[in-house]
Motif scaffolding. Structure first.
Motif, PDB file in Angstrom:
ATOM      1  N   PHE A 282       0.798  -1.231   0.000  1.00 44.08           N
ATOM      2  CA  PHE A 282       0.000   0.000   0.000  1.00 44.08           C
ATOM      3  C   PHE A 282       0.833   1.284   0.000  1.00 44.08           C
ATOM      4  CE2 PHE A 282      -2.580  -3.141   2.429  1.00 44.08           C
ATOM      5  CZ  PHE A 282      -3.637  -3.258   1.544  1.00 44.08           C
ATOM      6  N   GLY A 283       2.139   1.183   0.303  1.00 44.50           N
ATOM      7  CA  GLY A 283       2.937   2.381   0.455  1.00 44.50           C
ATOM      8  C   GLY A 283       2.594   3.139   1.722  1.00 44.50           C
ATOM      9  N   ILE A 354      -7.963  -2.841   0.792  1.00 48.34           N
ATOM     10  CA  ILE A 354      -7.776  -2.701  -0.652  1.00 48.34           C
ATOM     11  C   ILE A 354      -8.834  -1.763  -1.240  1.00 48.34           C
ATOM     12  CG2 ILE A 354      -7.915  -3.956  -2.840  1.00 48.34           C
ATOM     13  CD1 ILE A 354      -6.616  -6.349  -1.370  1.00 48.34           C
ATOM     14  N   GLN A 355     -10.079  -1.911  -0.790  1.00 47.52           N
ATOM     15  CA  GLN A 355     -11.153  -1.057  -1.302  1.00 47.52           C
ATOM     16  C   GLN A 355     -10.923   0.410  -0.925  1.00 47.52           C
ATOM     17  OE1 GLN A 355     -13.778  -2.013  -3.410  1.00 47.52           O
ATOM     18  NE2 GLN A 355     -13.809   0.227  -3.573  1.00 47.52           N
ATOM     19  N   ARG A 356     -10.461   0.662   0.298  1.00 50.51           N
ATOM     20  CA  ARG A 356     -10.204   2.042   0.718  1.00 50.51           C
ATOM     21  C   ARG A 356      -9.063   2.655  -0.100  1.00 50.51           C
ATOM     22  NH1 ARG A 356     -11.473  -0.326   5.723  1.00 50.51           N
ATOM     23  NH2 ARG A 356      -9.278  -0.627   6.307  1.00 50.51           N
ATOM     24  N   PHE A 357      -8.064   1.839  -0.417  1.00 48.66           N
ATOM     25  CA  PHE A 357      -6.965   2.303  -1.272  1.00 48.66           C
ATOM     26  C   PHE A 357      -7.508   2.686  -2.650  1.00 48.66           C
ATOM     27  CE2 PHE A 357      -3.570   1.833  -4.336  1.00 48.66           C
ATOM     28  CZ  PHE A 357      -2.439   2.310  -3.681  1.00 48.66           C
ATOM     29  N   MET A 358      -8.380   1.855  -3.190  1.00 45.97           N
ATOM     30  CA  MET A 358      -8.954   2.132  -4.510  1.00 45.97           C
ATOM     31  C   MET A 358      -9.807   3.399  -4.487  1.00 45.97           C
ATOM     32  SD  MET A 358      -9.962  -1.767  -5.617  1.00 45.97           S
ATOM     33  CE  MET A 358     -10.762  -1.265  -7.135  1.00 45.97           C
ATOM     34  N   LYS A 360      -9.345   6.023  -2.516  1.00 42.06           N
ATOM     35  CA  LYS A 360      -8.417   7.166  -2.486  1.00 42.06           C
ATOM     36  C   LYS A 360      -7.806   7.398  -3.859  1.00 42.06           C
ATOM     37  CE  LYS A 360      -5.539   7.863   0.844  1.00 42.06           C
ATOM     38  NZ  LYS A 360      -4.432   7.646   1.820  1.00 42.06           N
ATOM     39  N   ARG A 361      -7.507   6.312  -4.546  1.00 39.81           N
ATOM     40  CA  ARG A 361      -6.930   6.433  -5.887  1.00 39.81           C
ATOM     41  C   ARG A 361      -7.930   7.082  -6.829  1.00 39.81           C
ATOM     42  NH1 ARG A 361      -6.987   2.929 -10.355  1.00 39.81           N
ATOM     43  NH2 ARG A 361      -5.168   3.133 -11.750  1.00 39.81           N
ATOM     44  N   GLU A 362      -9.180   6.688  -6.717  1.00 44.56           N
ATOM     45  CA  GLU A 362     -10.229   7.251  -7.572  1.00 44.56           C
ATOM     46  C   GLU A 362     -10.372   8.757  -7.349  1.00 44.56           C
ATOM     47  OE1 GLU A 362     -13.194   7.155 -10.480  1.00 44.56           O
ATOM     48  OE2 GLU A 362     -11.860   5.529  -9.843  1.00 44.56           O
ATOM     49  N   LYS A 363     -10.164   9.181  -6.108  1.00 44.67           N
ATOM     50  CA  LYS A 363     -10.289  10.602  -5.768  1.00 44.67           C
ATOM     51  C   LYS A 363      -8.972  11.353  -5.924  1.00 44.67           C
ATOM     52  CE  LYS A 363     -13.837   9.496  -2.323  1.00 44.67           C
ATOM     53  NZ  LYS A 363     -14.152   9.474  -0.851  1.00 44.67           N
ATOM     54  N   ASP A 364      -7.931  10.658  -6.391  1.00 43.61           N
ATOM     55  CA  ASP A 364      -6.602  11.249  -6.567  1.00 43.61           C
ATOM     56  C   ASP A 364      -6.060  11.811  -5.250  1.00 43.61           C
ATOM     57  OD1 ASP A 364      -4.330  11.864  -8.003  1.00 43.61           O
ATOM     58  OD2 ASP A 364      -5.063  13.846  -8.621  1.00 43.61           O
ATOM     59  N   GLU A 365      -6.187  11.013  -4.181  1.00 47.82           N
ATOM     60  CA  GLU A 365      -5.746  11.428  -2.856  1.00 47.82           C
ATOM     61  C   GLU A 365      -4.518  10.660  -2.378  1.00 47.82           C
ATOM     62  OE1 GLU A 365      -9.099  10.873  -0.351  1.00 47.82           O
ATOM     63  OE2 GLU A 365     -10.222  12.622  -1.145  1.00 47.82           O
ATOM     64  N   LEU A 366      -3.889   9.897  -3.250  1.00 48.50           N
ATOM     65  CA  LEU A 366      -2.723   9.108  -2.858  1.00 48.50           C
ATOM     66  C   LEU A 366      -1.466   9.968  -2.893  1.00 48.50           C
ATOM     67  CD1 LEU A 366      -3.395   5.794  -4.834  1.00 48.50           C
ATOM     68  CD2 LEU A 366      -3.883   6.247  -2.425  1.00 48.50           C
ATOM     69  N   ASN A 367      -0.570   9.738  -1.911  1.00 45.71           N
ATOM     70  CA  ASN A 367       0.699  10.451  -1.913  1.00 45.71           C
ATOM     71  C   ASN A 367       1.713   9.714  -2.804  1.00 45.71           C
ATOM     72  OD1 ASN A 367       1.873   8.317  -0.364  1.00 45.71           O
ATOM     73  ND2 ASN A 367       1.111   9.269   1.515  1.00 45.71           N
TER      74      ASN A 367
END
Length: 610
Positions: A282-283, A354-358, A360-367
């Motif tokens: 997940f980083g 995994i779903q929460r990661f996805m 955040k990715r959908e909302k472009d909130e990943l660092n």
């Protein structure tokens, strides 16, 4: 009704009657306890032969070791499905005629360890094998008794097409290489024996194991397709190296929790393994290892459930009781339900992450660190349309990586740190090397400081730990996929299971001086070069290098796992002087076979270095 044919021999058999209780109580925990008492009782009572639909008849020789004692290895008339082809090929194991391997001084003689239908060689009073629950003595003693080439019946490891679960055991990795080369595009693997976990996955609706060819649990095109996707961005050395900076950051945080965890270090290393692979997947920094850090209770529960679920799954897959009731009759045992309940917990928590990661990715909130994670790259590959897997398959395999990482790497971490604690002079040499390698970065580890060119003694240390206390003594296990494969001059039938003992040669004074002592110097370049061209160079074979199997089904996370071990060991040695008060030798430390062989770690002291 069950029909057992036990102890075939020349003597007239003494048949006896065993009436079966209700099915729910029919199977006991150990086959030996279940069989010894009725055998002796029947012999005393002079039971007469009788057959009916509610009766199981056991016929055993009067001289059978089931009545007590052991018997030497010998050859029997075989009922194995391999017998016909083996006899034609001249295999002395399954051939009906007596005799041994061809007289050839260049090859060890093939020896058959006595085995029985169903239980193989596990009935020790019959087969005479050592205690399998003590693998560090079991494998060298088997080699001492039976030599460098033998067969034994091993349910879960032996051939599924053989009623005695026969497995050929070799010591020479060059002979084992022949088996790997014969496998072609769809090889077999040790993990295929984990039928309990694969059964749960199928019941849970996992797409990866629901294909007609078995999918990831099989040996067909679907296995190859899913495996290729999973190992991308994970197995290649460059890909594995790319996660190391994150592992170092995790280790620096995790090391703070070592002193407070000294009384339960097994649990501590399980949490370290979770933290480290979570940053790969997940980083993210979970910070579960340090008990002084606020931690998400969900993460702690995942670690606990993964430990129990995977460990119990291994036990289920080795259990004759579970094989009969669960696998054959579809009746869930208590042990299977324990595995199932904990896997359910792991799936609920892991799939939620995994779903929460996805999301955040959908909302472009990943660092940036999260965008360098395995899961982010896996989703990118899926969306490219060239990965060949469905989204469900991609997510299931990602979950499997987190789940499997907890209880496999932690055992190897524990052994390495224990060896450092028990060998203060070696620990000090390792500390000096790491301090020098990290000096350019203010004493903090870097990816470059951990390279073999910068820290050769570190890599030799980890290699010596594997030689003396491997988490798995089996180098690899494969099935023969050729009609003309010969091992030590014997033609082995297609479908036969072959296993390479990865431990015993490393305990033999012929190959290793003072084999019970911990000496990383054995693996430095000058020592390796000195063995070139001598019989001792055999121990430098790649099969003996690590515990992650070989070939196309080698553990896809193996390189990341080795990096995790090197990083946590290095960080702890840099931060602390580690001692083991009250424990002076590795021989004093008990161990157990869980998912892997792990030490029952004693309390260690972690004294901060100046």
């Amino acid at each position: 009704p069950l029909l057992f044919c036990l102890g075939p021999g020349k003597e007239p058999p003494i048949p006896f009657l065993l009436r079966l209780p209700p099915l729910s109580t029919m199977i006991t925990a150990a086959a030996s306890r279940a069989l010894r008492a009725p055998v002796a009782r029947a012999a005393r009572n002079g039971a007469a032969p009788l057959a009916s639909s509610r009766t199981a008849v056991l016929s055993i020789s009067a001289s059978s070791a089931l009545a007590g004692g052991t018997i030497p290895a010998r050859r029997y008339k075989s009922t194995c499905p391999h017998a016909a082809s083996a006899a034609e090929a001249g295999c002395p194991v399954h051939a009906d005629k007596a005799g041994g391997a061809p007289d050839d001084v260049s090859h060890p003689k093939l020896v058959e360890v006595p085995s029985l239908p169903g239980v193989g060689s596990l009935l020790r009073s019959y087969s005479g094998i050592p205690d399998l629950e003590k693998p560090y003595t079991f494998w060298p003693e088997m080699r001492r008794q039976h030599g460098d080439f033998y067969t034994m019946g091993m349910p879960g490891l032996g051939s599924e097409n053989c009623s005695r679960h026969t497995c050929y055991v070799v010591q020479d990795p060059r002979e084992m290489m022949k088996v790997l080369r014969s496998e072609g595009s769809y090889p077999s693997g040790l993990a295929q024996g984990s039928w309990g976990i694969f059964r749960w996955e199928k019941e849970a609706g996992f797409e990866t194991v629901s294909h007609a060819d078995g999918g990831f649990a099989g040996q067909g095109e679907n296995w190859k397709r899913i495996r290729t996707f999973m190992q991308t961005d994970l197995l290649h050395p460059t890909a594995a190296r790319g996660y190391t900076s994150g592992l170092i950051e995790v280790a620096q945080l995790a090391a703070r929790g070592a002193p407070a965890s000294a009384s339960d270090l097994n649990a501590y290393f399980e949490r370290c393994a979770f933290d480290m692979f979570s940053t790969v997947m997940f980083g993210d920094l979970m910070e579960v290892a340090d008990p002084s850090t606020p931690t998400d209770p969900e993460d702690v529960e995942f670690v606990r459930a993964a430990k129990v679920g995977l460990g119990t799954g291994v036990k289920v897959s080795r259990s004759l009781k579970d094989a009969l009731l669960v696998k054959t009759l579809g009746i869930e045992t208590e042990q299977y339900r324990l595995m199932k309940d904990n896997l359910d917990i792991c799936w609920e928590i892991g799939s939620g992450k995994i779903q929460r990661f996805m999301d955040k990715r959908e909302k472009d909130e990943l660092n940036e660190r999260e965008k360098n994670s395995y899961l982010y790259r896996a989703l990118e590959r899926y969306e490219s349309g060239t990965s060949g897997v469905s989204l469900k398959e991609a997510l299931e395999m990602s979950w499997g990586g987190i789940f499997a990482a907890v209880d496999t790497t932690s055992g190897k971490m524990g052994w390495n740190v224990l060896h450092a604690a028990l060998n203060p002079e070696i620990q000090e040499r390792l500390h000096q090397e790491l301090s020098h390698a990290a000096a350019a970065n203010g004493g903090r580890l870097t990816v470059e400081a951990l390279d073999k060119s910068s820290a050769p003694y570190l890599h030799a240390f980890v290699r010596e730990s594997h030689r003396l206390t491997p988490v798995s003594p089996i180098a690899t296990r494969k099935c023969v996929a050729s009609d003309e494969l010969t091992i030590h001059g014997i033609t082995i039938p297609r479908g036969s299971a072959v296993m390479c003992d990865g431990y015993s040669l490393g305990q033999d004074p012929m190959y290793i001086d003072d084999p019970r002592s911990f000496q990383p110097e054995r693996w430095l370049d000058d020592a390796v070069q000195a063995r070139k061209g001598t019989p001792r160079e055999l121990i430098d074979h790649p099969f003996f290098k690590d515990p992650f199997s070989q070939g196309a089904r080698k553990c896809p996370g193996s390189r990341v796992a080795l990096n995790e071990v090197a990083v946590i060991l290095s960080q702890l040695v840099l931060d602390y002087q580690i001692t083991a008060p009250g424990t002076s030798s590795i021989e004093e430390v008990p161990y157990g076979q869980e998912t892997v062989i792990e030490p029952r770690l004693p309390r260690l002291n972690f004294e901060p270095r100046a």
